[in-house]
Design an enzyme around this catalytic site. Structure first.
Site, PDB file in Angstrom:
ATOM      1  N   ARG A  20      32.747  41.777  22.049  1.00 61.18           N
ATOM      2  CA  ARG A  20      31.973  40.820  22.838  1.00 61.18           C
ATOM      3  C   ARG A  20      32.544  40.614  24.246  1.00 61.18           C
ATOM      4  O   ARG A  20      31.940  39.941  25.076  1.00 61.18           O
ATOM      5  CB  ARG A  20      31.886  39.481  22.083  1.00 61.18           C
ATOM      6  CG  ARG A  20      30.979  39.538  20.866  1.00 61.18           C
ATOM      7  CD  ARG A  20      31.186  38.375  19.908  1.00 61.18           C
ATOM      8  NE  ARG A  20      32.360  38.544  19.062  1.00 61.18           N
ATOM      9  CZ  ARG A  20      32.767  37.661  18.147  1.00 61.18           C
ATOM     10  NH1 ARG A  20      32.102  36.536  17.982  1.00 61.18           N
ATOM     11  NH2 ARG A  20      33.834  37.909  17.411  1.00 61.18           N
ATOM     12  N   ASP A 107      43.842  36.471  19.612  1.00 62.00           N
ATOM     13  CA  ASP A 107      42.848  35.962  20.561  1.00 62.00           C
ATOM     14  C   ASP A 107      42.745  34.433  20.528  1.00 62.00           C
ATOM     15  O   ASP A 107      41.764  33.870  20.997  1.00 62.00           O
ATOM     16  CB  ASP A 107      41.481  36.622  20.327  1.00 62.00           C
ATOM     17  CG  ASP A 107      40.863  36.288  18.976  1.00 62.00           C
ATOM     18  OD1 ASP A 107      41.549  35.689  18.120  1.00 62.00           O
ATOM     19  OD2 ASP A 107      39.673  36.630  18.765  1.00 62.00           O
ATOM     20  N   ASN A 388      58.060  50.942  62.566  1.00 63.43           N
ATOM     21  CA  ASN A 388      59.135  51.221  61.610  1.00 63.43           C
ATOM     22  C   ASN A 388      58.965  52.529  60.868  1.00 63.43           C
ATOM     23  O   ASN A 388      59.865  52.975  60.183  1.00 63.43           O
ATOM     24  CB  ASN A 388      59.251  50.072  60.598  1.00 63.43           C
ATOM     25  CG  ASN A 388      57.968  49.859  59.821  1.00 63.43           C
ATOM     26  OD1 ASN A 388      56.874  50.090  60.338  1.00 63.43           O
ATOM     27  ND2 ASN A 388      58.086  49.425  58.584  1.00 63.43           N
TER      28      ASN A 388
END
Ligand code: UD1
Ligand code: CA
Length: 456
Positions: A20, A107, A388
């Site tokens: 889902r 979960d 640089n």
């Protein structure tokens, strides 16, 4: 109770795909407050100091294991996801004979130590479930109680009758039981249900049939037991987590202009009288000293801000160490390896990387300072750039104390500007500039007298 906890083993179920979520990523690797869901559950488990933590993984297994290379856990592979009951069965062989087992879901990320300790304490007599009251539509498993109010069984939402779906006490999925009982019940599960799975929840009816006591306790707060099944659930839990974290910051003395508009994805440690304006995000480890103010719309990651430092709006600060009473922004970008000493000023549209800026020095407008060491009381004019990078390697620029770099100059590294040196505006400096002298590289200005601009 001491005895029961010393035999505690935790089983975390994390093998599901999370269909889902509509994602290529395994569900437990989706992040909440900047950390994978599984990291939150692991932390909760570790807080209990169990004898062992078993993580049942499967879907996207390599990615899940790789995300936790150092975790002190026993990884258990569930090659095919046949349901939560099958997932626990996969871990059975690894559990100590007399273990007390706490099952957590990968979960359900925000479960707290206090609730889990309460649950474990209640499991001594048989089976302890963590349930909660969720009025309104949801797809949690329903807790079915008998006429005496005792828990009889759990019916999954998909298998539930309309009357069962109307029940408001639901299953968090978190439970505790002895390994011995699990060994008796799990082999008796069947997949005769709407999802054709082996449901862990069916052990409740088996416990009742065996005359084993089933206890149900409730958590103190709802978000602890809310599961993440969809992206909407995840966003909802993120808000719940951030709300709690904002309340904790305010209780510790931080003034938040709007507690619903600050996100902490890591650890924010703040001193007294810190003020944080709206829409700020803090990531990783951030320390704010006493009296720090952070303007609106700032992002701060893995940085330490000294007492009284002021960050103005829209600044991005990453891996920086900022001295006391420094003033940064608006619209400044400090990248990793930036060190600003006390009372420095870094202004708008200035980027600093792997550089130190000494006390009382200023880089106020439109500059790039990379791989530079800047002394104290230096003034870096508008638009100054340290060049640089030669296409292959990075080189350092060194600027001595009290130097003055005229606006729109480029310092081509490796190069050193001596103490008290002045660089004329618009110079391209390719060789070291001596201390105390004016150095400039400019073509002489000329005037063409009598020149006329073409006309249409
Ligand atoms: C489950 C519960 C439900 C409860 C809800 C709470 C069951 C049968 N149902 O439903 O009663 O209300 O949690 O959030 O237990 N997993 C595996 N292997 C599998 C299947 C799942 O490791 O074969 C893991 C998943 O990765 C997930 C957890 O188990 O972390 C729960 O599985 P999920 O499919 O999300 O169950 P729910 O339908 O939410
Ligand atoms: Ca779930």
């Amino acid at each position: 109770m001491q005895g029961s906890l010393s035999s505690l083993e935790v089983v975390i179920l994390a093998a599901g795909q999370g269909r889902r979520m509509a994602s290529a990523r395994p569900k437990v690797l989706h992040t909440l407050a900047g950390q994978p869901l599984l990291a939150h559950v692991l932390k909760a488990a570790q807080n209990l100091k169990p004898r062992a933590i078993h993580v049942v993984y499967g879907h996207g297994g390599d990615a899940v294991r790789a995300a936790f290379p150092q975790a002190p856990v026993n990884w258990v592979l569930q090659a095919t996801q046949r349901g939560t009951g099958d997932a626990v069965s996969c871990a059975l062989a690894q559990l100590g004979a007399e273990a007390r087992v706490l099952v957590l879901l990968g979960d359900v990320p925000l479960i707290t130590q206090a609730t889990l300790e309460g649950l474990c304490a209640r499991s001594a007599s048989g089976l302890a479930l963590l349930t909660f009251h969720a009025p309104g539509p949801n797809q949690y498993g329903r807790i079915v109680r008998n006429s005496q109010g005792l828990v009889e069984r759990i019916v999954e939402w998909r298998d539930a009758s309309p009357a069962e779906r109307a029940l408001t006490e639901v299953n968090s999925g978190i439970l505790a039981a002895s390994a011995e009982n699990l060994r008796r019940w799990l082999p008796r599960l069947t997949s005769a249900n709407a999802q054709g799975e082996l449901y862990l929840t069916d052990i409740v009816a088996l416990a009742r049939a065996d005359k084993v006591a089933v206890e149900a306790i409730q958590p103190t707060t709802l978000y602890e037991v809310q599961g993440v099944n969809s992206r909407s659930d995840l966003a909802g839990l993120e808000r719940a987590f951030q709300y709690e974290s904002a309340q904790a910051l305010m209780a510790a003395g931080v003034q938040l202009m709007d507690p619903s508009r600050v996100d902490v994805r890591g650890t924010l440690t703040a001193g007294r009288d810190v003020l944080i304006d709206v829409d700020c995000v803090f990531e990783g480890d951030v320390t704010l000293g006493d009296g720090v103010t952070v303007g609106p719309h700032c992002f701060v990651r893995n940085s330490c801000l000294g007492e009284g430092a002021q960050i103005e709006s829209h600044s991005v600060i990453d891996g920086a160490h900022i001295g006391s009473r420094a003033h940064v922004g608006p619209f400044a970008r400090l990248r990793p390896g930036t060190r600003l000493d006390q009372e420095t000023r870094v202004g708008n549209f200035v980027e600093v990387k792997a550089s130190s800026v000494g006390a009382h020095s200023k880089v106020n407008h439109l500059s790039y300072i990379g791989d530079a060491t800047i002394g104290e009381h230096v003034n870096v004019g508008a638009g100054v750039i340290t060049c640089n990078y030669d296409g292959a390697r990075k080189h350092r620029t060194i600027i001595g104390d009290k130097a003055f770099i005229g606006s729109d100059s480029q310092l081509v590294a490796p190069v050193e500007i001596g103490q008290g040196a002045t660089i004329g505006a618009g110079s391209t400096v390719t060789k070291d500039a001596p201390a105390g002298e004016l150095t400039l590289s400019r073509t002489a200005q000329k005037t063409v007298s009598g020149w006329r601009r073409p006309e249409k």
